[in-house]
Scaffold this active site. Structure first.
Site, PDB file in Angstrom:
ATOM      1  N   CYS A 222       4.384  70.611  43.324  1.00 36.71           N
ATOM      2  CA  CYS A 222       3.210  69.773  43.298  1.00 36.71           C
ATOM      3  C   CYS A 222       3.614  68.267  42.580  1.00 36.71           C
ATOM      4  CB  CYS A 222       2.122  70.432  42.165  1.00 36.71           C
ATOM      5  SG  CYS A 222       0.732  69.571  41.537  1.00 36.71           S
TER       6      CYS A 222
ATOM      7  N   HIS B 273       0.621  63.609  50.770  1.00 35.89           N
ATOM      8  CA  HIS B 273       1.177  63.950  49.647  1.00 35.89           C
ATOM      9  C   HIS B 273       0.731  65.419  49.004  1.00 35.89           C
ATOM     10  CE1 HIS B 273       1.739  59.334  49.570  1.00 35.89           C
ATOM     11  NE2 HIS B 273       2.907  59.784  49.420  1.00 35.89           N
TER      12      HIS B 273
ATOM     13  N   CYS C  54      -4.583  70.962  40.230  1.00 34.45           N
ATOM     14  CA  CYS C  54      -4.448  69.333  40.245  1.00 34.45           C
ATOM     15  C   CYS C  54      -5.601  68.786  40.883  1.00 34.45           C
ATOM     16  CB  CYS C  54      -2.895  68.981  40.172  1.00 34.45           C
ATOM     17  SG  CYS C  54      -1.765  69.663  39.130  1.00 34.45           S
TER      18      CYS C  54
ATOM     19  N   CYS D  63     -39.299  56.922  38.782  1.00 36.26           N
ATOM     20  CA  CYS D  63     -39.476  56.740  40.218  1.00 36.26           C
ATOM     21  C   CYS D  63     -38.020  56.818  40.847  1.00 36.26           C
ATOM     22  CB  CYS D  63     -40.371  55.598  40.657  1.00 36.26           C
ATOM     23  SG  CYS D  63     -40.492  55.520  42.673  1.00 36.26           S
TER      24      CYS D  63
ATOM     25  N   HIS E 298     -46.897  39.426  40.789  1.00 37.78           N
ATOM     26  CA  HIS E 298     -47.275  38.286  40.035  1.00 37.78           C
ATOM     27  C   HIS E 298     -47.748  37.002  40.701  1.00 37.78           C
ATOM     28  CE1 HIS E 298     -43.515  36.416  41.086  1.00 37.78           C
ATOM     29  NE2 HIS E 298     -42.575  37.517  40.778  1.00 37.78           N
TER      30      HIS E 298
ATOM     31  N   CYS F 164     -41.577  33.221  40.675  1.00 38.81           N
ATOM     32  CA  CYS F 164     -40.700  33.981  39.924  1.00 38.81           C
ATOM     33  C   CYS F 164     -40.057  33.153  38.938  1.00 38.81           C
ATOM     34  CB  CYS F 164     -39.531  34.670  40.735  1.00 38.81           C
ATOM     35  SG  CYS F 164     -40.010  35.812  42.145  1.00 38.81           S
TER      36      CYS F 164
ATOM     37  N   CYS G 225     -60.533  23.471  -0.710  1.00 34.23           N
ATOM     38  CA  CYS G 225     -60.184  22.309  -1.276  1.00 34.23           C
ATOM     39  C   CYS G 225     -58.895  21.764  -1.081  1.00 34.23           C
ATOM     40  CB  CYS G 225     -60.402  22.407  -2.769  1.00 34.23           C
ATOM     41  SG  CYS G 225     -59.054  23.294  -3.587  1.00 34.23           S
TER      42      CYS G 225
END
Length: 596
Positions: A139, A158, A164, A233, A265, A270, A310
């Site tokens: 290994c 490899h 591992c 959501c 909006h 934007c 005053c």
């Protein structure tokens, strides 16, 4: 997106053929309240409901994607690349991740240079290391020897043991979405670790996380898809390129601007929204308040607010300095301070006071409509969850025929949102352009009046029917009235938004080429009232005396602002509704026409 696109375009063109703010159809709708036959009206309502039940809910500029829809799109893309390039789905997914989920880029790059495409994505053509089928294998991480069955490798070859690999993959997934581009543990190797290796060594929880990263990657790499910012959501919005309307509404009922992800909006852009929200949260407004409504103590310079009648002021401890509020001189030597003297500081304070008062005016109305919008949204939920069922039982009608109530309340919510942002729009509207400001304030006022009529009808006139205090016939009249109010209010607000988003470009400002430079003659009827309602132009058209819009000679009211301009129609003194010339009572509020 085939024939339906053409249908949508045709419908859009039909809508734009209507007059801009008021038209004959609106008058006809209101006349139906008093003049249409009840049975015919019921048949029309039922027919409309039957037809709309079979129609899918379509959006011209966007579609809502649930998580299942997103995963299906991912699977479709992987399957398409796999079929076209004749490679495995694991390899197809690695290529799509590398090329940011663009099927076209993957295919084009592959057929131009397959070897280069493989190298960039981490897909070697053949293993870099050949593993022996006999004996133990070392290994590359823990340097322990294992039989062939205990060793695994990705496309590079490899060798690493199962333990591992499991630790390596677990750590990578825990680190976040970077695990999607995980490479071989060998430092010099760029081979990709695919979904097949994740399936072998990851736990169920880790696989779920990795799958979530896949979905996240697909959304974030797609420029035309964004997550819904609604609380909790998990839906996404797929926006249609080229559409100028950025307002979208998710299935969770959250409406927002797709461009900036702030709440919807319109008609403010934007940039205006960003400035307005920053202004609302800025400490600068506190500074302006201090500047406008306080004065510095002449001795210690701390700001002092006048809280009595005053002008004799006393600074607090430890200063205790006494002075005159008006001239800021020492009270001990104070005499008369009525003589005018140039005072730049005073002028600056007056300017700041006007600035704060203007901001307060617009912010108060913006906030009030925001509160009303939230209350209307809550009332809409009550209507859907409780009142529809109660009315259905009392009126002996199916819920489908009571949908006009939810439509009305949804329209109220939408219009409150639009009206709220018209105040941010108005705050930044230049004061120098008087014609545009006059038109804006007139249209805004008309919109607010119309919305209040609809809101009042839906909120108050419904209550007796919930208690079964009125007969069925009166409920039918109420349904007709509310349906018409909903339709007219929707049309007006849609046209209002169009006008404001176009910058009120049809208004003739001073010096505009659309205004005739020759002398204008005032209509006699307008002259009698002392206020010029309209001016005739040499081209046979007439110019609105209120908003300066140039109208066609056949128009009986201003196409832009709806003002009657003394040309044969009349405006109700109570509700300002535009009525037909032959009407003797207002079609909206039934108040008799007043002779002036």
């Amino acid at each position: 997106m085939g024939a339906s696109d053409e249908d949508d375009k045709q419908l859009a063109n039909e809508d734009t053929d209507d007059d801009f703010f008021f038209n004959d159809d609106m008058d006809d709708e209101f006349l139906q309240i008093n003049g249409s036959d009840d049975d015919d009206y019921d048949k029309e309502i039922a027919l409309e409901e039957d037809e709309t039940d079979n129609l899918p809910r379509l959006h011209d500029n966007y579609s809502v994607l649930k998580e299942a829809d997103i995963r299906q799109r991912i699977e479709d893309n992987i399957a398409e690349v796999s079929a076209v390039l004749s490679i495995s789905k694991v390899e197809a997914s690695i290529l799509l991740l590398h090329y940011k989920w663009s099927v076209n880029n993957v295919v084009d790059t592959w057929f131009v240079d397959e070897k280069e495409a493989r190298e960039k994505a981490g897909l070697p053509v053949k293993p870099l290391t050949e593993l022996s089928d006999h004996g133990d294998i070392l290994c590359g991480i823990c340097f322990e020897s294992y039989p062939r069955v205990g060793i695994k490798s990705t496309t590079c070859g490899h060798p690493y043991c199962n333990s591992c690999w499991s630790s390596y993959i677990k750590t990578a997934i825990a680190d976040g979405p970077g695990s999607l581009l995980l490479k071989c543990p060998e430092p010099s190797c760029c081979a990709a670790v695919g979904e097949d290796m994740i399936g072998l060594f990851a736990s169920e929880e880790e696989k779920k996380k990795y799958s979530g990263y896949f979905v996240m990657s697909y959304i974030e790499e797609n420029k035309m898809i964004k997550w819904c910012p609604g609380p909790g959501c998990e839906n996404a919005i797929n926006f249609v390129a080229g559409n100028e309307n950025f307002d979208v509404s998710c299935l969770c009922s959250h409406s927002f601007c797709w461009n900036c992800t702030q709440e919807s909006h319109r008609p403010a852009d934007c940039e205006t929204v960003t400035k307005w929200m920053l202004k609302n949260s800025s400490e600068a407004e506190n500074v302006n308040y201090i500047l406008a409504f306080t004065k510095p103590c002449p001795k210690c310079k701390r700001p002092i607010e006048k809280n009595r009648g005053c002008s004799h002021m006393s600074c607090s401890a430890p200063c205790y300095f006494q002075f005159c509020w008006l001239c800021l001189h020492d009270w001990k030597n104070h005499g008369a301070c009525n003589r005018y003297e140039e005072n730049p500081e005073k002028e600056r304070r007056e300017q700041a006071k006007k600035y704060v008062m203007k901001y307060t005016h617009y912010f108060e109305r913006w906030a009030t409509n925001q509160k009303s919008m939230k209350k209307a949204a809550a009332d809409l939920q009550i209507v859907e969850s409780e009142q529809i069922e109660i009315l259905g039982r009392i009126q002996a009608q199916p819920e489908a025929q009571l949908s006009f109530l939810t439509e009305a309340w949804q329209q109220i919510v939408d219009c409150r949102r639009v009206l709220k942002w018209t105040y941010a729009y108005g705050y930044y509207l230049p004061d120098e352009d008087l014609a545009k400001r006059n038109l804006f304030e007139y249209l805004q006022g008309q919109a607010e009046s119309g919305l209040e009529r609809l809101h009042d009808c839906a909120e108050k006139e419904l209550l007796p029917f919930l208690k079964n205090l009125h007969p069925v016939k009166e409920f039918i009249e109420f349904r007709k009235k509310l349906s018409v109010l909903t339709r007219v209010t929707r049309n007006y607000f849609e046209n209002l938004v169009k006008a404001l988003q176009n910058g009120l470009s049809d208004v003739n400002s001073q010096g505009s080429s659309r205004v005739s430079k020759k002398p204008r003659t005032m209509n006699n009827a307008a002259a009698v009232s002392g206020a010029p309602d309209y001016f005739a132009t040499t081209e046979g058209q007439w110019l609105c005396g209120f908003c300066t819009y140039e109208n066609h000679s056949s128009a009986t009211c201003c196409t832009m602002c709806g003002r009657m301009c003394g040309r044969g129609s009349w405006t109700c003194d109570l509700c300002t509704f535009a009525n037909l010339r032959t009407s003797t009572t207002c079609a909206m509020c039934s108040v008799p026409r007043q002779q002036h």
